[in-house]
Structure formats: structure tokens, C-alpha cells
Write an enzyme that holds these catalytic residues in place. Structure first.
Site, PDB file in Angstrom:
ATOM      1  N   SER A 333      -9.797   0.806  -5.871  1.00 19.09           N
ATOM      2  CA  SER A 333     -10.329   2.173  -5.866  1.00 19.09           C
ATOM      3  C   SER A 333     -10.245   2.809  -4.491  1.00 19.09           C
ATOM      4  CB  SER A 333     -11.793   2.160  -6.324  1.00 19.09           C
ATOM      5  OG  SER A 333     -12.385   3.422  -6.137  1.00 19.09           O
ATOM      6  N   ASP A 334      -9.847   4.088  -4.464  1.00 12.43           N
ATOM      7  CA  ASP A 334      -9.956   4.876  -3.247  1.00 12.43           C
ATOM      8  C   ASP A 334     -11.421   4.952  -2.833  1.00 12.43           C
ATOM      9  OD1 ASP A 334      -7.310   5.499  -2.882  1.00 12.43           O
ATOM     10  OD2 ASP A 334      -7.389   7.320  -4.078  1.00 12.43           O
ATOM     11  N   LYS A 335     -11.635   5.099  -1.536  1.00 13.97           N
ATOM     12  CA  LYS A 335     -13.017   5.245  -1.054  1.00 13.97           C
ATOM     13  C   LYS A 335     -13.460   6.704  -1.130  1.00 13.97           C
ATOM     14  CE  LYS A 335     -14.021   5.321   3.386  1.00 13.97           C
ATOM     15  NZ  LYS A 335     -14.841   6.558   3.586  1.00 13.97           N
TER      16      LYS A 335
END
Length: 864
Positions: A333-335
Site C-alpha cells: 500500500s502507498d502511504k
């Protein structure tokens, strides 16, 4: 496309001609100017040239419907109908034709519903374009563009039409899909850009020269309708279908050979009418056993899943992704914006060469572009206490942020007419390009680390008064992007679902570790730049793949690293989902088993992804995984049921006709079912099968994968016990043949009707057994559509037999006997299911333990 193909409007200019014209000549050719078209002109041109889209030829509804009468299965039904006419069985012919038309109507209607549902969902995915009309910038659907429109193209955009670049510093465009060039092409003013190509870096203004079929893409593209890739689960289900067809054909051949030899060749009694009747029976038996409803069940289940996910703010662009989501065990997941709020607020800047904190923020603001609506740019501009100084300056050039340079840059004319360049971006990049001594560099680096340890994001800011030859480091601006309110809860839910979430961010290691630790994701963050330093993402060593597998997340991630992370995890036998929002995320999104474009993603990312989120945060993905696992359970239930039923019908009929050529003790020829009964049995089976897509199911707490051995083991066991069950009712009938039983004298027709009712009742009750791994009376209970479909077909079959509709009338007391008999067997089969599952699970655990010990032993010997 233009309505008149032979006459193209004069304001449409082909790309080759447009490239040779000056900007002034092109504006004259398209009869437009730099202020954009007026609404009235746009309306007129849309009427003359049509929408900016290529007409895709679609099949008519009639043609789609007629396809259901063409193919191997329809041919078999049609041959059976023809044989009925030859044998002068008008009643059989009528019922067979009804079955053929009924199956066609059911399949056509469900396909139509699924197609409409998906079309409605995809309307929300239309490409957008930023266009200057009536001297005002606005966002419109790309299909509304006309020649002469002035448009803005920036990083991540899919170029919406053929156009000529007229303003801006530069833009890098990937046009490999159109021209075959392997690398992006740098474009400047007076170059042309093609519809369908993708902006990789930069930003420019362009004028549209051609739309629709008049574009380079429209003239050269061959529109081919291609089926999507079949997912792992669909492939497994199709293999099961092929297995059932092969089994049915083999058993039918055995039956035909045995009966023909025994009743005709061996006796010398060649009766053409009886041979035709046998052929018809065999064909109909094969039809009843082949999973005719399988494509419809798949499409209904997938379409309903897509609709359910859309209500949870996840739009499915590739149906097979729903099935893949069920088996995902790692989510990368992207932050920013996914795990965090993406709502940046500024803290007090650490000043180096700037006069004060506000002077440092002003320098960063002058390296920003407000109309781009970039979150960092807006936060910086919002941090100014006085905007008047910024408003008095004129931005002459602007180079937007891109993943390679990791900074923005602007050339600004100040209020005193001085020309100064400003830049802001990743601190490491800005520090390296600035003129500072070692002590100042160390101080700046330590400042960045100190902020990072507290979870702050930082921007370096620099100024150049000599047109970029040298840069003076102005200072460091700290920003904080707090975790989303639901992130920690969602991460915990993900763990409860057997899912490991790995953070992937371009931020520094310390920032990533701080945020990851707060969310309970672990703090073992690997620097992607070090992991991939000397390795190609396509050829990673086992050591690097193992490091990636064990990491809690990754910092300093460049776009190409995401692709490598996905490849490495798949190399370690994981099913991986990857989130992304930028054009450079496209390779990773395509490589992932489920590519997920997050809310606000670029057109290119959405085109590459299989699932597009329309709401921020990870909770949407968790909801999608839950729905996918429910769908997996429904499809598994269907598969187990279908195999068991095929074994029951085929093995029973073939064995009964081979073992009992006549009623024992009599000279009466025996056939367990009539052709009409088999047809009705197939029809009644299809109705409840369709409703399994609506069933209530458990949500498996762990990722689920297709286990062919387990499915075949369970379904075969249930099928063989069901054969014993059907032989039991046959034995009751034969044992009491010609005698009084329950107030009725049992004849051949009674036995056939009892067997028919047994297969209907027993088969449909088996759906209650296969739909859950628990005892059938335990929750989750069947959905209303499934329950009433089964009960309805049961009642209809009982009434048919009780009143003698299309079958020989069966006394009501014998109908009751069959019902009671099946309810008893329902409990028996349910216990068989429980015991079989436990034995197979026990065997699987032992097998896993053995393999684990073997692997450890081999590793031990290898290290020795």
C-alpha cells in the site's frame, strides 16, 4: 467519429500536416485562437464531427440471442430434438425444444444484465480533459473535445486527442503503443502528440488538431474485441467443466456400446426405432450431465460481485480481479493518502540562507503552481501569512514534480523585474545540488533525520539568481501528514483476514518506520534503492526476494521498484495486490495479481488497474477482499455440487441400465428414467443453481486458493454416496415390484417416477449440504432467493409426480416416502461431508509438516 466519412471538415488537420505548420498557421487552419473555442462553436463542431470517440461495433441483441443455439451443447440438444421427430415422439420434441429455448433465454437475460451492470459502472471511469473554453479553464469528458480546443496535458494524463504543443517548457510522452518506440519521447513547442499516448514528465499547452477516427490512433488501430484474461479460479472451474464433459462422454459411450451389443448385435434383433430412442436417451443424458449453466453462473456471480463492490466505493474494471482478491495474502500500500490523510500542515521552517521562516515558505510557494491542485503546493501556498508578495511576482516557466528529478522548479519575474529561479523537493536532492560546505550539509542532513524520526515530511528549498548555474539552500520546511483515523483499525482487520500490509513510499526510511510503527505494521523498513542497487527487477536473487518478503515496508521507493517488489513477492509464491496512483505505477499495477488504483489516481494508473477506488483509505480494499472471498465460497459450492450431481446421474443411469437390463424376476425391459424425465431434471437443476450467486456465505478468515484435490475428493465422495442413495430408492421399487406398497401396486412407471423424484429432491437438498463447510442447519443460513428456489422446485417436482404432469402419476403416499427417505439421506450425506473434510484437512496438515521438515533438512545439509 465524423458522420460523413467521405468529407472531413476543413478544420480537422492530420498530425503530419500539423507538425509542418507554425502555431499561427495552425490556429488559422483550425479556425481558433489562444483563448479557446466558444461554447457555440463547440456545439456546432460536435454536430458536424461527432464525439471524440471511435465507434466500437457491438453485436445486436438478436445475434447475441441466436448464439445460444449454436455450439456443441445446443447442437446436442438440437440433434435430440431431430431424433424425437424421426421417432415420432412429438411430446419429447416439444419438451426438448422448450429446454433449448429456456436455456437460451436464461443465458441471454443474465448476460444482458451483467453487461448492463458493468457498462453502468464503467461510465464513471471516462477519461477527462482540461480545456480552455470561453477564455476559462474547465474539466470535461474527453469525448466532448473538438478540433481547435486548447488543452493542458500534464504528468500521468492520457493524451485525449491528436494535438500540437504550443506552450510550455517540455513534456515527455510514452507513445510505444502507437509507434513502437521503446522509450518515452521528449516533446517541445511545435511538436505533435498522439491520442492515446501517455505523458510521463512535464506539462504543456496544446491545440487539438483531430479527434475520433481522424486521429493517428483512429486511422491505424484495428478494433478487435478480445476476451479478458481468465483468472486462476476460472481456469480451475473450466477444467472441472472439461472433466465433467469427458466423464459424461466416456460413460455415454460405454452405455451405448454395452446396450447395442447386448440388446441388438448379440441377439440379432436390429430395431432402428429402438436404436434411435437409445441414441436420443444417451444424448439427453449427456446434456443433463454437462454443466450447461456454468458460464451463466460465473457471469452472474461476477457481475453481482462487481455491483456489491461498487457500493463499497470500488469499481471493477477487470472481472477476474474479484476472484484474485480472494487469494491475496500481501497488500502493498502507498502511504500518502491511503494510510495517511494527505492533509499536509506546515511546521516552523529551519532557516539556512533565507531571511526568516516566511521568506523560506515564499521561495517554496514561488516554486509551486496553485491551479495544479497539488497537495504539497496548496499546503505551501496556504502557509503564507501574506500573499501579496507572491501575487506581485510573475511565474514565467514551471517544471512540475516528477518521480525522477523529485523536485519542482520555476523561473519567476520578481516585482523589481529581476529573474530568479526557485526549486523545492526531496531534501536529499536539494541539498546535493546546493552550494554548501560540509558542515552545513551535515547540519541539513541531521535536521532532516531529526524531523523524520518524529514522522515529519520535509521539503528542501533553494534559490538561484544565475539561471540555475548555482543554487543557494534557503532552508527546510517540515510537514506532517497524520495517519487516517481508520488506518490502524483497518490494518488490524487486514491481519485478522490473514493479510500482511506492506507500506511502500518514496519517503525516507525514518518517516516510513515512524508511520508504520504507529499503525502497528512493524518498523522493519527496507530502503528500495539499496535492495535494487545492482539487480534487474525481472531477475532477482532468492536472497533479495527473501529480504523483500520479510520486510514490513519499503522507503525511498522509485516507480520501477514497485514492479520489482511485486515480482519478488510473486516469486515467493504470494498472491499480491498493489496500490498506485501515478503513471509510473502502471507496470506494477499490471504485474500485480490485483492492481488497485487509489482514489484520485491518474488516467494511466486507472487504465492499468483492475480495481479503481473512488474513496480514500484501505478499508475499501478490505471490503473488496471480503466480497471476493464470499464469491469464492459460492463458486466452490457450485463446483462441488455440480461434480457430485454429474456422478450421481451418470453413474447411476449407466450402471442401472447395464446391471438391470430387465426388472429382476421378470421379462420387462428396464430403463431407470425416460428421456422426458432427464430433460425436466436438467431444467429443474438450472433454476436453483442460478440463485447460488445470491447466497449467504462465511467470510474465510484466511486467504483462499483453489485446491483441486480437495474439491474433487469431496465432490467424488458425495457423488458416490449419492449413487448409493439413488440405488436405494431403486431397490425399494424393485423389491416391491408388482406388490402392494404403502397402498399402491408398484409398476415400472412408478419406479421411474420415484427415481426421478429422488434425483430432483436429493440433488437439490445436496445444495444445502455443499454450500457450507459446517452442518447444513448451522449459520450462515441460505439466502432467500436460494432457499425459495430450492423449495419451489421441490414443490413443483412433487406436484408433477402427484398429479402426473409429463411423468407417470405417483400416489401421494409414495411421494411422501421419497421425501422422508431423502431427508434421512440428507443427514447422512452431511455427516459424510464433515468426516471427509476433516480427513482431508488432517492429511493436508501432515503433508505440510512433512514438506516443512524436508525443506529444513535440505537447508541444513546445504549449509553444512
Amino acid at each position: 467519429m465524423c458522420k460523413t466519412e467521405t468529407k472531413v471538415p476543413s478544420y480537422v488537420v492530420e498530425s503530419t500536416a500539423a507538425e509542418k505548420m507554425t502555431t499561427a498557421e495552425l490556429f488559422a487552419a483550425v479556425n481558433a485562437n489562444s483563448d479557446g473555442l466558444t461554447s457555440a462553436t463547440v456545439t456546432q463542431r460536435l454536430a458536424e464531427c461527432g464525439r471524440n470517440a471511435i465507434e466500437v461495433k457491438t453485436e445486436s441483441s438478436l445475434k447475441k440471442f441466436l448464439k445460444y443455439f449454436w455450439g456443441p451443447i445446443p447442437w446436442m440438444i438440437e440433434i435430440a430434438a431431430l431424433l424425437s421427430i424421426i421417432a415420432d415422439d412429438i411430446e419429447d420434441f416439444s419438451i426438448i425444444m422448450f429446454m433449448l429455448i429456456f436455456n437460451a433465454l436464461i443465458g441471454f437475460w443474465e448476460e444482458h444484465k451483467a453487461s448492463n451492470a458493468l457498462d453502468a459502472l464503467k461510465k464513471g471511469l471516462a477519461l477527462k480533459a482540461r480545456v480552455l473554453r470561453d477564455a476559462t479553464w474547465q474539466e470535461i469528458d474527453a469525448t466532448e473535445l473538438v478540433p481547435g480546443d486548447v488543452i493542458r496535458i500534464r504528468l500521468g494524463d492520457v493524451v485525449p486527442a491528436d494535438c500540437k504543443l504550443i506552450d510550455g517548457k517540455y513534456i515527455s510522452i510514452d507513445q510505444a503503443a502507437l509507434t513502437g518506440e521503446s522509450l518515452p519521447v521528449n516533446k517541445k513547442i511545435d511538436d505533435v502528440a498522439y491520442s492515446g499516448s501517455i505523458a510521463k514528465q512535464g506539462e504543456m499547452i496544446a491545440i487539438v488538431t483531430a479527434t475520433g477516427v481522424n486521429t493517428f490512433f483512429g486511422r491505424t488501430a484495428k478494433l478487435v474485441s478480445q476476451a479478458g484474461n481468465i483468472s486462476h479460479f476460472q481456469q480451475a472451474v473450466m477444467r472441472v467443466g472439461n472433466f465433467l464433459i469427458a466423464l459424461s462422454v466416456i460413460l455415454c459411450v460405454i452405455l451405448s456400446v454395452v446396450v447395442l451389443y447386448r440388446d441388438h448385435i448379440a441377439t440379432g434383433d436390429i430395431d432402428i426405432k429402438k436404436i434411435v430412442q437409445l441414441t436420443k436417451l444417451v444424448l439427453i443424458l449427456a446434456i443433463a450431465s454437462i454443466p450447461v449453466a456454468m458460464p451463466a453462473v460465473l457471469s452472474i456471480t461476477m457481475a453481482l460481485g462487481a455491483l456489491a463492490m461498487s457500493k463499497k466505493k470500488a469499481i471493477v474494471s477487470k472481472l477476474q480481479a474479484i476472484e484474485e482478491m480472494a487469494g491475496i495474502d500481501i497488500l502493498c500500500s502507498d502511504k500518502t493518502g491511503t494510510l495517511t490523510k494527505n492533509e499536509l500542515s506546515l511546521d516552523e521552517p529551519v532557516v539556512f540562507a533565507a531571511a526568516d521562516g516566511q521568506d523560506c515558505i515564499l521561495a517554496a510557494a514561488l516554486a509551486s503552481k496553485e491551479e495544479n491542485n497539488d497537495a504539497i503546493d496548496l499546503a505551501i501556498i496556504g502557509g503564507l501569512k501574506e500573499r501579496s508578495t507572491m501575487d506581485s511576482c510573475t511565474q514565467l516557466e514551471f517544471t512540475p514534480f516528477d518521480p525522477v528529478s523529485k523536485r519542482t522548479e520555476a523561473q519567476v519575474k520578481m516585482s523589481d523585474s529581476k529573474i530568479i529561479r526557485y526549486t523545492k523537493g526531496a531534501p536529499q536532492v536539494i541539498i546535493e545540488m546546493s552550494n554548501m560546505d560540509a558542515e552545513q550539509q551535515e547540519k541539513a542532513s541531521e535536521t532532516v533525520k531529526e524531523f523524520a524520526s518524529r514522522g515529519y515530511r520535509t521539503l528542501g528549498v533553494a534559490t538561484s539568481t544565475d539561471d540555475g548555474s548555482t543554487w543557494i539552500f534557503s532552508g527546510i520546511i517540515p510537514m506532517f501528514d497524520p495517519p487516517r483515523d481508520d488506518s490502524a483499525t483497518t490494518i488490524q482487520q487486514a491481519k485478522e483476514h490473514g493479510l500482511q500490509v506492506k507500506m511502500v513510499t518514496g519517503d525516507d526510511i525514518a518517516i516510513a518506520a515512524e508511520t508504520s510503527g504507529k499503525l502497528g505494521m512493524g518498523t522493519h523498513i527496507q530502503p528500495a534503492t539499496d535492495l535494487f542497487a545492482n539487480s534487474s527487477p525481472d531477475h532477482l536473487s532468492d536472497r533479495i526476494a527473501e529480504c523483500i518478503e520479510k520486510a514490513d515496508g519499503f522507503g525511498r521507493v522509485f516507480p520501477e521498484h514497485k514492479y520489482g517488489i511485486v515480482k519478488a513477492l510473486q516469486q515467493r509464491n504470494h498472491i499480491v495486490a498493489m496500490t498506485g496512483d501515478g503513471v509510473n505505477d502502471a507496470p506494477a499495477l499490471k504485474q500485480a495479481d490485483a492492481g488497485i488504483a487509489v482514489s484520485g489516481a491518474t488516467d494511466a494508473a486507472r487504465a492499468a488497474a483492475s480495481i479503481i477506488l473512488t474513496a480514500p483509505g484501505l478499508s475499501v480494499i478490505i471490503n473488496a477482499i471480503e466480497i471476493a472471498r464470499q464469491i469464492f465460497e459460492r463458486m466452490t459450492s457450485y463446483t462441488v455440487y455440480r461434480i457430485a450431481m454429474t456422478i450421481d446421474i451418470m453413474v447411476f443411469v449407466v450402471l442401472a441400465m447395464i446391471v438391470f437390463p430387465k426388472i429382476p424376476g421378470t421379462a420387462i425391459a428396464f430403463q431407470p428414467l425416460t428421456a422426458v424425465m432427464i430433460i425436466i431434471l436438467a431444467l429443474l437443476d438450472d433454476i436453483p443453481i442460478m440463485t447460488i450467486a445470491y447466497d449467504n456465505t462465511i467470510i474465510d478468515p484466511k486467504p483462499v486458493r483453489w485446491n483441486m484435490g480437495k474439491v474433487l475428493g469431496l465432490s467424488t465422495t458425495l457423488g458416490l454416496f449419492a449413487v448409493l442413495q439413488t440405488f436405494g430408492i431403486l431397490f425399494i421399487g424393485m423389491h416391491n415390484f408388482g406388490q402392494s406398497f404403502m397402498g399402491a401396486t408398484i409398476g415400472l412407471e412408478h419406479i421411474q417416477t420415484m427415481v426421478f423424484l429422488q434425483l430432483v429432491v436429493g440433488g437439490h437438498l445436496m445444495l444445502f449440504i455443499t454450500r457450507t463447510k459446517k452442518l447444513f442447519f448451522m449459520p450462515p443460513w441460505p439466502s432467500a432467493p436460494l432457499f425459495w428456489a430450492i423449495v419451489g422446485t421441490q414443490l413443483f417436482a412433487a406436484i408433477m409426480c402427484g398429479f402426473g404432469w409429463l411423468v407417470h402419476q405417483l400416489p401421494w403416499q409414495l411421494v411422501g416416502v421419497v421425501w422422508v427417505y431423502n431427508l434421512i439421506w440428507m443427514v447422512v450425506l452431511d455427516l459424510v461431508k464433515i468426516v471427509t473434510n476433516r480427513l482431508m484437512n488432517h492429511h493436508s496438515i501432515h503433508q505440510r509438516n512433512f514438506l516443512s521438515k524436508l525443506q529444513r533438512s535440505l537447508h541444513h545439509h546445504a549449509t553444512d
